[in-house]
Design a protein around this motif. Structure first.
Motif, PDB file in Angstrom:
ATOM      1  N   ASP A  28      -3.293  -4.416  15.262  1.00  0.00           N
ATOM      2  CA  ASP A  28      -3.995  -3.464  14.983  1.00  0.00           C
ATOM      3  C   ASP A  28      -3.105  -3.138  13.260  1.00  0.00           C
ATOM      4  O   ASP A  28      -3.970  -2.138  12.552  1.00  0.00           O
ATOM      5  N   VAL A  29      -2.246  -3.458  13.514  1.00  0.00           N
ATOM      6  CA  VAL A  29      -1.158  -2.395  12.313  1.00  0.00           C
ATOM      7  C   VAL A  29      -1.735  -2.697  10.852  1.00  0.00           C
ATOM      8  O   VAL A  29      -2.184  -2.290  10.206  1.00  0.00           O
ATOM      9  N   GLU A  30      -1.629  -4.245  10.534  1.00  0.00           N
ATOM     10  CA  GLU A  30      -1.977  -4.603   9.634  1.00  0.00           C
ATOM     11  C   GLU A  30      -3.262  -4.471   9.317  1.00  0.00           C
ATOM     12  O   GLU A  30      -3.970  -4.227   8.195  1.00  0.00           O
ATOM     13  N   GLN A  31      -4.351  -4.326  10.078  1.00  0.00           N
ATOM     14  CA  GLN A  31      -5.818  -4.512   9.517  1.00  0.00           C
ATOM     15  C   GLN A  31      -5.880  -2.939   9.239  1.00  0.00           C
ATOM     16  O   GLN A  31      -6.697  -2.254   8.900  1.00  0.00           O
ATOM     17  N   LYS A  32      -5.176  -1.635  10.055  1.00  0.00           N
ATOM     18  CA  LYS A  32      -4.891  -0.566   9.931  1.00  0.00           C
ATOM     19  C   LYS A  32      -4.186  -0.404   7.758  1.00  0.00           C
ATOM     20  O   LYS A  32      -5.205   0.360   7.456  1.00  0.00           O
ATOM     21  N   VAL A  33      -3.449  -1.218   7.549  1.00  0.00           N
ATOM     22  CA  VAL A  33      -2.400  -1.138   6.663  1.00  0.00           C
ATOM     23  C   VAL A  33      -3.606  -1.480   5.166  1.00  0.00           C
ATOM     24  O   VAL A  33      -3.505  -0.870   4.228  1.00  0.00           O
ATOM     25  N   ARG A  34      -4.023  -2.510   5.884  1.00  0.00           N
ATOM     26  CA  ARG A  34      -5.632  -3.660   5.245  1.00  0.00           C
ATOM     27  C   ARG A  34      -6.100  -2.223   4.163  1.00  0.00           C
ATOM     28  O   ARG A  34      -6.811  -1.616   3.023  1.00  0.00           O
ATOM     29  N   GLN A  35      -6.400  -1.432   5.352  1.00  0.00           N
ATOM     30  CA  GLN A  35      -7.706  -0.678   5.291  1.00  0.00           C
ATOM     31  C   GLN A  35      -7.732   0.964   4.289  1.00  0.00           C
ATOM     32  O   GLN A  35      -7.959   1.122   3.750  1.00  0.00           O
ATOM     33  N   VAL A  36      -6.399   1.511   4.576  1.00  0.00           N
ATOM     34  CA  VAL A  36      -5.720   2.368   3.539  1.00  0.00           C
ATOM     35  C   VAL A  36      -5.230   1.439   2.296  1.00  0.00           C
ATOM     36  O   VAL A  36      -6.092   2.430   1.510  1.00  0.00           O
ATOM     37  N   ILE A  37      -5.059   0.385   1.872  1.00  0.00           N
ATOM     38  CA  ILE A  37      -4.876  -0.123   0.581  1.00  0.00           C
ATOM     39  C   ILE A  37      -6.598  -0.111  -0.093  1.00  0.00           C
ATOM     40  O   ILE A  37      -6.593   0.239  -0.756  1.00  0.00           O
ATOM     41  N   GLN A  38      -7.642  -0.520   0.939  1.00  0.00           N
ATOM     42  CA  GLN A  38      -8.900  -0.558   0.584  1.00  0.00           C
ATOM     43  C   GLN A  38      -9.204   0.745   0.420  1.00  0.00           C
ATOM     44  O   GLN A  38      -9.585   1.271  -1.649  1.00  0.00           O
ATOM     45  N   SER A  39      -8.859   1.602   1.110  1.00  0.00           N
ATOM     46  CA  SER A  39      -9.215   2.924   0.556  1.00  0.00           C
ATOM     47  C   SER A  39      -8.653   3.882  -0.793  1.00  0.00           C
ATOM     48  O   SER A  39      -9.871   4.303  -1.876  1.00  0.00           O
ATOM     49  N   GLN A  40      -7.292   3.385  -0.813  1.00  0.00           N
ATOM     50  CA  GLN A  40      -6.969   4.550  -2.027  1.00  0.00           C
ATOM     51  C   GLN A  40      -7.274   3.140  -3.236  1.00  0.00           C
ATOM     52  O   GLN A  40      -7.435   3.669  -4.333  1.00  0.00           O
ATOM     53  N   LEU A  41      -7.137   1.997  -3.242  1.00  0.00           N
ATOM     54  CA  LEU A  41      -8.318   1.127  -3.893  1.00  0.00           C
ATOM     55  C   LEU A  41      -9.159   2.049  -5.083  1.00  0.00           C
ATOM     56  O   LEU A  41      -9.110   1.804  -5.955  1.00  0.00           O
ATOM     57  N   ASN A  42      -9.959   1.753  -3.750  1.00  0.00           N
ATOM     58  CA  ASN A  42     -11.467   2.158  -3.779  1.00  0.00           C
ATOM     59  C   ASN A  42     -11.376   3.189  -5.157  1.00  0.00           C
ATOM     60  O   ASN A  42     -12.356   3.996  -5.352  1.00  0.00           O
ATOM     61  N   LYS A  43     -10.509   4.192  -4.693  1.00  0.00           N
ATOM     62  CA  LYS A  43     -10.340   5.894  -4.901  1.00  0.00           C
ATOM     63  C   LYS A  43     -10.352   5.132  -6.485  1.00  0.00           C
ATOM     64  O   LYS A  43     -10.624   6.925  -7.825  1.00  0.00           O
ATOM     65  N   LEU A  44      -9.444   4.750  -7.210  1.00  0.00           N
ATOM     66  CA  LEU A  44      -9.158   4.354  -8.510  1.00  0.00           C
ATOM     67  C   LEU A  44     -10.450   4.031  -9.215  1.00  0.00           C
ATOM     68  O   LEU A  44     -11.156   3.245  -8.836  1.00  0.00           O
ATOM     69  N   ASP A  45     -10.453   4.463 -10.398  1.00  0.00           N
ATOM     70  CA  ASP A  45     -11.154   3.854 -11.379  1.00  0.00           C
ATOM     71  C   ASP A  45     -11.803   2.287 -12.392  1.00  0.00           C
ATOM     72  O   ASP A  45     -10.866   2.547 -13.045  1.00  0.00           O
ATOM     73  N   VAL A  46     -11.281   2.056 -11.302  1.00  0.00           N
ATOM     74  CA  VAL A  46     -10.655   0.428 -11.377  1.00  0.00           C
ATOM     75  C   VAL A  46     -12.398  -0.720 -11.399  1.00  0.00           C
ATOM     76  O   VAL A  46     -12.886  -0.410 -10.784  1.00  0.00           O
ATOM     77  N   VAL A  47     -12.143  -1.706 -12.077  1.00  0.00           N
ATOM     78  CA  VAL A  47     -13.691  -2.607 -11.699  1.00  0.00           C
ATOM     79  C   VAL A  47     -12.208  -3.900 -10.995  1.00  0.00           C
ATOM     80  O   VAL A  47     -11.423  -4.879 -11.990  1.00  0.00           O
ATOM     81  N   SER A  48     -13.607  -5.330 -10.915  1.00  0.00           N
ATOM     82  CA  SER A  48     -12.916  -6.727 -10.341  1.00  0.00           C
ATOM     83  C   SER A  48     -12.754  -7.391 -11.220  1.00  0.00           C
ATOM     84  O   SER A  48     -13.564  -6.696 -12.417  1.00  0.00           O
ATOM     85  N   ARG A  49     -11.731  -8.578 -11.133  1.00  0.00           N
ATOM     86  CA  ARG A  49     -11.517  -9.383 -12.059  1.00  0.00           C
ATOM     87  C   ARG A  49     -12.799  -9.649 -12.355  1.00  0.00           C
ATOM     88  O   ARG A  49     -12.860  -9.812 -13.601  1.00  0.00           O
ATOM     89  N   GLU A  50     -13.350 -10.090 -11.631  1.00  0.00           N
ATOM     90  CA  GLU A  50     -14.827 -10.801 -11.754  1.00  0.00           C
ATOM     91  C   GLU A  50     -15.599  -9.779 -12.339  1.00  0.00           C
ATOM     92  O   GLU A  50     -16.446 -10.774 -13.698  1.00  0.00           O
ATOM     93  N   GLU A  51     -15.790  -8.771 -12.213  1.00  0.00           N
ATOM     94  CA  GLU A  51     -16.325  -7.923 -12.655  1.00  0.00           C
ATOM     95  C   GLU A  51     -16.532  -7.905 -14.607  1.00  0.00           C
ATOM     96  O   GLU A  51     -16.988  -7.351 -15.309  1.00  0.00           O
ATOM     97  N   PHE A  52     -15.404  -7.644 -14.633  1.00  0.00           N
ATOM     98  CA  PHE A  52     -14.269  -7.879 -16.103  1.00  0.00           C
ATOM     99  C   PHE A  52     -14.444  -8.540 -17.047  1.00  0.00           C
ATOM    100  O   PHE A  52     -15.529  -8.795 -18.020  1.00  0.00           O
TER     101      PHE A  52
END
Length: 86
Positions: A28-52
């Motif tokens: 559960d800890v690993e899953q929560k860490v992953r969720q927090v990282i994903q959430s923070q990355l989604n807040k950034l104004d960036v695009v994926s490498r594929e989209e770039f």
């Protein structure tokens, strides 16, 4: 949007660096860490490498079309200038 494998790797590294008692809290800890990282990355104004990469290809095709059109316009202008001189 982001490479899930990279997120997985970062989450795993964070989980592995935790003290043993914290690790024992389970997956559960690993899953929560992953969720927090994903959430923070989604807040950034960036695009994926594929989209770039896709947008880079679109830009290159557009630039080529513009170059071709500029060349055609120059040819038309030359013809018009030659016809005026006749």
């Amino acid at each position: 949007m982001f490479d899930p494998k990279k997120l997985e790797q970062v989450a795993k590294q964070i989980h592995e660096s935790m003290p043993q008692p914290v690790k024992e809290l389970g997956a559960d800890v690993e899953q929560k860490v992953r969720q927090v990282i994903q959430s923070q990355l989604n807040k950034l104004d960036v695009v994926s490498r594929e989209e770039f990469d896709v947008q880079t290809q679109v830009l290159l095709r557009t630039r080529q079309k513009l170059t071709d059109m500029e060349k055609k316009l120059a040819e038309i202008e030359e013809k018009l200038a030659a016809n005026k001189g006749e």
